[in-house]
Design an enzyme around this catalytic site. Structure first.
Site, PDB file in Angstrom:
ATOM      1  N   HIS A  71      -0.476  -3.414   1.201  1.00  0.00           N
ATOM      2  CA  HIS A  71       0.499  -2.925   0.225  1.00  0.00           C
ATOM      3  C   HIS A  71      -0.207  -2.490  -1.058  1.00  0.00           C
ATOM      4  O   HIS A  71       0.058  -1.400  -1.585  1.00  0.00           O
ATOM      5  CB  HIS A  71       1.510  -4.037  -0.074  1.00  0.00           C
ATOM      6  CG  HIS A  71       2.447  -3.729  -1.201  1.00  0.00           C
ATOM      7  ND1 HIS A  71       3.731  -3.284  -0.999  1.00  0.00           N
ATOM      8  CD2 HIS A  71       2.280  -3.815  -2.553  1.00  0.00           C
ATOM      9  CE1 HIS A  71       4.314  -3.094  -2.171  1.00  0.00           C
ATOM     10  NE2 HIS A  71       3.457  -3.413  -3.132  1.00  0.00           N
ATOM     11  N   GLU A  72      -1.114  -3.330  -1.548  1.00  0.00           N
ATOM     12  CA  GLU A  72      -1.799  -3.017  -2.812  1.00  0.00           C
ATOM     13  C   GLU A  72      -2.743  -1.822  -2.661  1.00  0.00           C
ATOM     14  O   GLU A  72      -2.826  -0.971  -3.551  1.00  0.00           O
ATOM     15  CB  GLU A  72      -2.562  -4.244  -3.316  1.00  0.00           C
ATOM     16  CG  GLU A  72      -1.708  -5.468  -3.565  1.00  0.00           C
ATOM     17  CD  GLU A  72      -0.542  -5.203  -4.498  1.00  0.00           C
ATOM     18  OE1 GLU A  72      -0.619  -4.262  -5.317  1.00  0.00           O
ATOM     19  OE2 GLU A  72       0.468  -5.921  -4.395  1.00  0.00           O
TER      20      GLU A  72
ATOM     21  N   GLU B  10       7.342   1.662  -4.185  1.00  0.00           N
ATOM     22  CA  GLU B  10       7.138   0.324  -3.628  1.00  0.00           C
ATOM     23  C   GLU B  10       7.415   0.314  -2.127  1.00  0.00           C
ATOM     24  O   GLU B  10       6.673  -0.303  -1.348  1.00  0.00           O
ATOM     25  CB  GLU B  10       8.040  -0.694  -4.339  1.00  0.00           C
ATOM     26  CG  GLU B  10       7.633  -1.009  -5.760  1.00  0.00           C
ATOM     27  CD  GLU B  10       6.256  -1.636  -5.846  1.00  0.00           C
ATOM     28  OE1 GLU B  10       5.899  -2.449  -4.960  1.00  0.00           O
ATOM     29  OE2 GLU B  10       5.524  -1.308  -6.800  1.00  0.00           O
TER      30      GLU B  10
ATOM     31  N   HIS C 174      -0.880   1.341  -2.994  1.00  0.00           N
ATOM     32  CA  HIS C 174      -0.668   1.828  -4.363  1.00  0.00           C
ATOM     33  C   HIS C 174      -1.845   2.687  -4.823  1.00  0.00           C
ATOM     34  O   HIS C 174      -1.655   3.729  -5.461  1.00  0.00           O
ATOM     35  CB  HIS C 174      -0.468   0.656  -5.319  1.00  0.00           C
ATOM     36  CG  HIS C 174       0.905   0.065  -5.276  1.00  0.00           C
ATOM     37  ND1 HIS C 174       2.042   0.820  -5.429  1.00  0.00           N
ATOM     38  CD2 HIS C 174       1.323  -1.226  -5.106  1.00  0.00           C
ATOM     39  CE1 HIS C 174       3.104   0.031  -5.354  1.00  0.00           C
ATOM     40  NE2 HIS C 174       2.695  -1.211  -5.149  1.00  0.00           N
TER      41      HIS C 174
END
EC number: 3.4.24.-
Length: 335
Positions: free
Chosen positions: A168-169, A238, A172
């Site tokens: 997930h990070e 997100e 980004h």
């Protein structure tokens, strides 16, 4: 900012703006969202929303420039806001490293390297931070890119769940979300301060005062509407990062990682305050919207997916509420 506190015009505009945001978040936004929900893909939704934000911002700025003339140093305002935001962008990694005691960690770096290979990106620097369970991505072209994971979160998650969070990070970073949201976040500020300057100018102009004041008030209202749209855009980013977490592992790992973090803060609410009050809370993987369930088993997660969400909490948040994130993850198809 202290000067604005004693400025009745600024205070009036701030109160007006927050009233507009609450009205939008509680009535109009949920109705619009329900009508368009599911009609577009995630990527199409982001493109359409980004286009809407840019179009509305360009229209109101053009209106101000066309009718306000020399009353506002528009370019001076843009340069000032750009400098302030650029300084924050450049300095924030150093501030984060100092604030959270970030330390390089070889074991975590190995996990980050492995996940980065699966997502076909260059691995960012892995750091461990001192904080309640959470993770976030930050960095810039000067400091390089970082993925930070708290020690407590590393102890809480299984290897697969940790990989999902890191995916997930890294998502980004892959989507350049820090830079993208910095630029989009500028637009409401530019429009607001243009409207604020117009209102002050209207007080010194007997001939065009009413016209300038009307445009100024309209600009302030539009700035808060654009802010609502920017928050919606942030929530879509997100979801997009959650998609990368699923790609790096699987749906179940991504859901379980979010559920475990959720459960921790429900059981230990005292840890919520420092996270909620942090200036960097928009970076965190977990935002505290409607955190009331206790997902332990798959049945708990299924129940959490069907929980009702407060429209005001959702539409004023940078992160989607957890039930919607879990449902989105369930709907992902990875080829």
């Amino acid at each position: 900012m202290m000067l604005y506190f004693f400025d009745p015009v600024y205070m009036m505009l701030a109160v007006l703006g927050y009233f507009v945001m609450l009205l939008l978040a509680s009535t109009i936004a949920p109705k619009v969202a329900s009508r368009v929900s599911g009609k577009f893909s995630l990527f199409t939704s982001m493109v359409l929303l980004a286009g809407m934000i840019l179009a509305i911002s360009a229209a109101i700025i053009y209106l101000i420039l066309a009718y306000a003339g020399v009353y506002i140093s528009f370019y001076g305002l843009i340069i000032f806001l750009l400098i302030i935001n650029l300084l924050m962008y450049l300095l924030s990694p150093y501030i984060i490293n100092l604030s959270y005691g970030a330390q390089r960690d070889e074991r975590l770096q190995m996990v980050v390297n492995s996940v980065a290979r699966r997502l076909n990106v260059k691995p960012p620097k892995a750091v461990v931070v001192r904080s309640p369970p959470n993770a976030f991505a930050y960095g810039n072209f000067l400091t390089g890119k970082f993925v930070a994971v708290s020690e407590s979160l590393m102890r809480m998650l299984s290897q697969e769940e940790l990989e999902a969070v890191i995916g997930h990070e890294i998502g980004h970073h892959k989507h350049r979300d820090n830079a993208v949201m910095l630029l989009f976040g500028l637009l409401p500020s530019v429009i607001f301060y243009l409207g604020y300057a117009l209102l002050h100018s209207s007080m010194r102009d007997d001939r065009r005062g009413a016209q300038l004041a009307a445009i100024g008030i309209a600009a302030v209202i539009v700035s808060f509407i654009v802010q609502i749209l920017v928050l919606a855009f942030s929530r879509l980013r997100e979801y997009y990062a959650d998609f990368e977490g699923v790609r790096a592992t699987n749906k179940d790992a991504m859901q379980r990682s979010l559920a475990k973090i959720h459960l921790f803060y429900h059981r230990y609410p005292d840890y919520l305050a420092p996270i909620q009050d942090s200036k960097f809370r928009t970076l965190f993987i977990y935002a505290f919207t409607n955190a009331v369930a206790e997902p332990i088993t798959r049945a708990d997660i299924e129940a959490l997916k069907n929980m009702k969400v407060s429209p005001i909490q959702e539409f004023l948040s940078t992160h989607p509420p957890l039930p919607k994130r879990l449902r989105f993850i369930e709907s992902i198809r990875v080829f």
